[in-house]
Design an enzyme around this catalytic site. Structure first.
Site, PDB file in Angstrom:
ATOM      1  N   VAL A   1       0.836  -1.200   0.000  1.00  0.00           N
ATOM      2  CA  VAL A   1       0.000   0.000   0.000  1.00  0.00           C
ATOM      3  C   VAL A   1       0.874   1.256   0.000  1.00  0.00           C
ATOM      4  O   VAL A   1       0.384   2.361   0.055  1.00  0.00           O
ATOM      5  CB  VAL A   1      -0.955   0.019   1.215  1.00  0.00           C
ATOM      6  CG1 VAL A   1      -1.981  -1.081   1.097  1.00  0.00           C
ATOM      7  CG2 VAL A   1      -0.196  -0.096   2.522  1.00  0.00           C
ATOM      8  N   ASP A   2       2.199   1.064  -0.022  1.00  0.00           N
ATOM      9  CA  ASP A   2       3.082   2.228  -0.060  1.00  0.00           C
ATOM     10  C   ASP A   2       3.682   2.362  -1.463  1.00  0.00           C
ATOM     11  O   ASP A   2       3.240   1.710  -2.398  1.00  0.00           O
ATOM     12  CB  ASP A   2       4.191   2.090   1.001  1.00  0.00           C
ATOM     13  CG  ASP A   2       4.956   0.764   0.856  1.00  0.00           C
ATOM     14  OD1 ASP A   2       4.723   0.031  -0.130  1.00  0.00           O
ATOM     15  OD2 ASP A   2       5.796   0.479   1.725  1.00  0.00           O
ATOM     16  N   ASP A   3       4.684   3.194  -1.593  1.00  0.00           N
ATOM     17  CA  ASP A   3       5.246   3.423  -2.929  1.00  0.00           C
ATOM     18  C   ASP A   3       6.339   2.419  -3.238  1.00  0.00           C
ATOM     19  O   ASP A   3       7.453   2.776  -3.638  1.00  0.00           O
ATOM     20  CB  ASP A   3       5.776   4.860  -3.032  1.00  0.00           C
ATOM     21  CG  ASP A   3       4.626   5.843  -3.058  1.00  0.00           C
ATOM     22  OD1 ASP A   3       3.583   5.482  -3.629  1.00  0.00           O
ATOM     23  OD2 ASP A   3       4.769   6.935  -2.504  1.00  0.00           O
TER      24      ASP A   3
END
Ligand code: WTA
Length: 781
Positions: A650-652
């Site tokens: 869910v992060d980059d």
């Protein structure tokens, strides 16, 4: 019952022109089929199986509640599927996990007509281990697991102390009132600090090797080494391995390497790589293995961060038909670190003549030493450095959401106990098993489950230098038969790529030694899971889909084969001592069936202790987002049976073939190109790699957009990071969608990359909304 659980069976007929009306290329279906259909409200899903030798084609289609549909529909390759399972088995492949496996089709376009023929029924794909398997399994029921799990969370100190007492401790850990750990995971209560077995003195190399030799297992094979080319192999017993490790540790000591010093290792999958790790561990040196697919620049960045005085490498390696000159890459890296004012004293180089000969290797006198010229001259015994349980064992760099990689730091005692225990239970390890993990030691899997976990259990381990499809797609199964591998652990990307070659290369080998299969690195889509289970494992071998991370040290959520039914695509239940929490955007834990961010709410022995030289980043990345919890960076769903379904980062961070790559790292590589003004990178669904890299690139004013420039931009990423991070697609972007405050709206870029143009959402907050249409227009230009 949730909407998505309401599955109705329908029979309908598929039109002849099915393929022409489908948005994806599907082999024409020539016969009218009757098939099950899943009906709820909303979109249409479809999972299609082409039959193999039995001439039967099985198809399953589904219409499911739109709320349940995954955001991104991956286009997984169609598995050739020749087992005798009927329509309902294929139907069952529409499991409820949505890590790809489904196609959105428009029912009306397809001319699908159907009628409900069966009453509502709940369909779920569950795979249960055979009685025979369970009769010898370490954990053979959910009840048995539940009792152990309960103790592990109610009395973690007692639980882990009992297990730890089976290892050799020079000095037992200090314990007041039976407490063997102390931890603060809550940033509101001061610094995050984790300790397990503090005061205990041990050595992971001693426990991995000497302990077994002293117990009379010296003649047991530790490593079967299989070279890149069939027929090239070697093997080492525990005793021989110990001697080789001692020789290298004596050499390192002679070079002045002491407890706490860093040693950088940039080597391919020769046995010398785990030997190097073990030799460091023996003398208390901190190993920092850098995957030998990283570029010189990435290597130099890691060297500058941990400042080793010695680098261990190899003249070169052959991977499949390619030759890679590793020493040249190290030379470049060392040149670069020198220009930054740091000099590495020694470069110990293993001559791998089958790839690059000594005489073809550039040499810097004084700094470079041939491994074979010095190491074998050292004594085959070497004293063990006793380490506090909390002394550093290794650093391993991993990508985060900024450009700078994070040096994940693991310590000795907790990591040792945790990797050994997770290995034993998740693979149901027995003394006569032959274990093969295809991971490279450059990644955490090669640390925890090719080296330490299995060696601590005294296992016989296959180490493979090559790649799964060389010389052909049957290589893995040839190796399985050759060594009678009983536990096989690999990544979904390898499974999907082998699946593409069909069943024949698998079926041509017996594989009857296989007992347990494992998967790691990314969510495994249900159709790849099925192929792995049905074709590779002959529907006989449970699959341990192990969810974990570099940071967690070992398995966190994983089946214990024999313990409970498996569901394709789910990592199932938490390991002993692991307390997952699914939290919402507000940081509140949600219970029961739900989706959200995956956190862990209590410490476990194998967790990382800090990030090298940056404890503040450790706290902000992992403990500040959700107060009181460790935040994994992954999204997750929990079903009504308490099973966990990982849904991706869910992060980059993009997970390409199971390798974590930060979008920021790729962007900074692209903007280093002299003609690039700006870049924004997102992930997109990729058939084989799981995710691919999609880069939007804005060039400097006046520079012409050309194919040649595309290639040179991709090359910039290869040079800065490594070939495995090369973007799959460069999309020219005269501008990027930004808010008025200048923030790039990646959500929109992800939708454009995925061609989900009707899901762009609100674009009115953009500084220049017209940019979106321009980008769409340039999609395939
Ligand atoms: C992903 C690899 C779903 C996840 C051991 C995690 C998985 C990241 C699984 C860690 C799995 C790993 N199912 N996702 N079984 N295993 N992941 O640090 O996104 O290289 O956060 O460790 O891989 O990658 P890392």
């Amino acid at each position: 019952m949730a909407m998505a659980d309401l599955l109705l069976r329908v029979r309908f007929q598929l039109p002849h022109n099915f393929s022409s009306c489908s948005p994806f290329a599907i082999t024409p279906v020539q016969f009218m089929h009757s098939m099950p259909l899943v009906v709820a409200a909303g979109g249409v899903c479809c999972d299609i199986r082409r039959g193999g030798g039995d001439g039967g084609r099985k198809l399953a289609m589904g219409i499911m509640a739109s709320s349940y549909l995954p955001r991104a529909f991956a286009r997984w390759p169609m598995p050739a599927h020749s087992s005798g399972s009927g329509g309902s088995a294929a139907f069952a492949h529409l499991g409820k996990n949505s890590t790809g496996d489904r196609f959105v089709l428009n029912a009306a376009d397809m001319g699908v007509t159907g009628a409900v023929v069966d009453a509502a029924e709940e369909v779920e794909d569950r795979v249960v281990a055979s009685d025979e398997f369970r009769s010898t399994a370490l954990i053979s029921s959910r009840e048995q697991y539940a009792a152990m799990y309960r103790r592990s969370v109610e009395d973690p100190d007692g639980f882990w102390a009992d297990i730890a007492s089976h290892f050799y401790w020079k000095t037992k850990w200090q314990s007041e009132d039976g407490k063997i750990h102390s931890a603060n995971m809550d940033v509101r209560n001061g610094q995050v600090a984790i300790e397990w077995f503090k005061g205990g003195e041990t050595n992971i190399c001693y426990n991995s090797l000497d302990r077994h030799v002293e117990a009379g297992l010296g003649d047991k094979i530790a490593f079967f080494w299989e070279g890149n080319d069939p027929g090239v192999d070697d093997k080492l017993t525990y005793k021989e391995l110990l001697e080789r490790v001692c020789q290298l540790s004596n050499y390192l000591r002679d070079q002045g390497v002491k407890k706490g010093d860093a040693v950088a290792i940039y080597m391919p999958m020769l046995v010398e790589l785990p030997i190097a790790m073990l030799a460091c561990a023996r003398i208390g040196a901190v190993h920092s293995v850098v995957f030998a697919g990283f570029s010189a620049e990435a290597l130099s960045q890691r060297i500058l961060d941990c400042r080793p005085n010695i680098v261990l490498t190899t003249s070169g390696v052959r991977r499949g038909s390619k030759v890679i000159k590793l020493k040249e890459i190290v030379d470049d890296a060392l040149q670069h670190v020198l220009s930054e004012g740091f000099a590495v004293g020694t470069c110990l180089t293993y001559a791998n003549d089958s790839a690059v000969k000594r005489e073809d290797t550039a040499w810097q006198k004084g700094r470079d030493i041939w491994w074979q010229d010095v190491v074998p001259n050292y004594p085959k015994e070497s004293a063990v450095e006793w380490m506090d349980a909390e002394d550093t064992l290794f650093l391993l760099y991993t990508s985060g959401s900024t450009g700078k990689p994070k040096g994940v730091l693991h310590t000795t005692g907790g990591y040792m106990v945790y990797t050994a225990t997770t290995f034993k239970y998740a693979f149901d390890y027995h003394d006569d098993d032959i274990y093969w993990c295809t991971a490279d030691c450059g990644w955490i899997t090669g640390h925890s489950y090719l080296t330490y976990g299995p060696l601590l259990n005294g296992a016989s381990i296959v180490v493979f230098e090559g790649v799964p499809n060389y010389p052909d797609a049957g290589r893995c199964w040839e190796i399985v038969d050759k060594y009678k591998v009983s536990i096989f652990y690999t990544a979904p990307t390898a499974i999907r790529s082998l699946m593409q070659s069909g069943n024949e290369p698998v079926k041509r080998h017996s594989r009857k030694s296989l007992r347990v299969l494992g998967s790691v690195g990314e969510p495994i889509n249900p159709s790849a899971w099925r192929w792995y289970y049905d074709v590779v494992g002959d529907a006989r071998c449970p699959i341990s889909d192990t969810w974990w991370q570099t940071e967690t040290g070992g398995f966190m959520i994983t089946p214990l084969p024999g313990g409970w039914p498996l569901k394709p695509g789910s990592a199932t239940l938490p390991f002993f001592g692991v307390q997952p929490a699914i939290v919402n955007e507000n940081g509140l834990e949600i219970s029961g069936e739900c989706s959200g961010y995956l956190c862990i709410k209590a410490p476990w022995p194998g967790m990382m202790r800090t990030l090298q030289g940056d404890h503040a980043r450790y706290e902000t990345t992992y403990f500040a987002p959700f107060k009181g919890f460790y935040f994994s960076g992954d999204g997750c769903r929990r079903d009504k049976d308490g099973y966990y379904w990982l849904t991706g980062r869910v992060d980059d961070v993009i997970n390409v073939s199971g390798h974590r790559i930060g979008t920021a790292e790729v962007e900074s590589a692209l903007v280093s190109h002299p003609q690039c003004a700006e870049a924004a990178v997102v992930g997109f669904d990729h058939e084989i790699k799981g995710q691919g890299i999609y880069a939007f690139v804005t060039l400097l004013e006046g520079v012409e957009y050309s194919q040649q420039l595309r290639a040179s931009l991709v090359n910039a990423v290869r040079t800065h990071i490594g070939p495995f991070a090369a973007p799959d697609k460069i999309h020219w972007a005269p501008g990027l969608p930004k808010t008025r405050s200048g923030k790039i709206m990646r959500r929109i870029l992800r939708k454009i990359a995925a061609k989900q143009l009707d899901e762009l959402g609100d674009i009115s907050t953009l500084a220049d909304p017209s940019i979106v249409d321009q980008l769409i227009g340039l999609r395939d230009k």
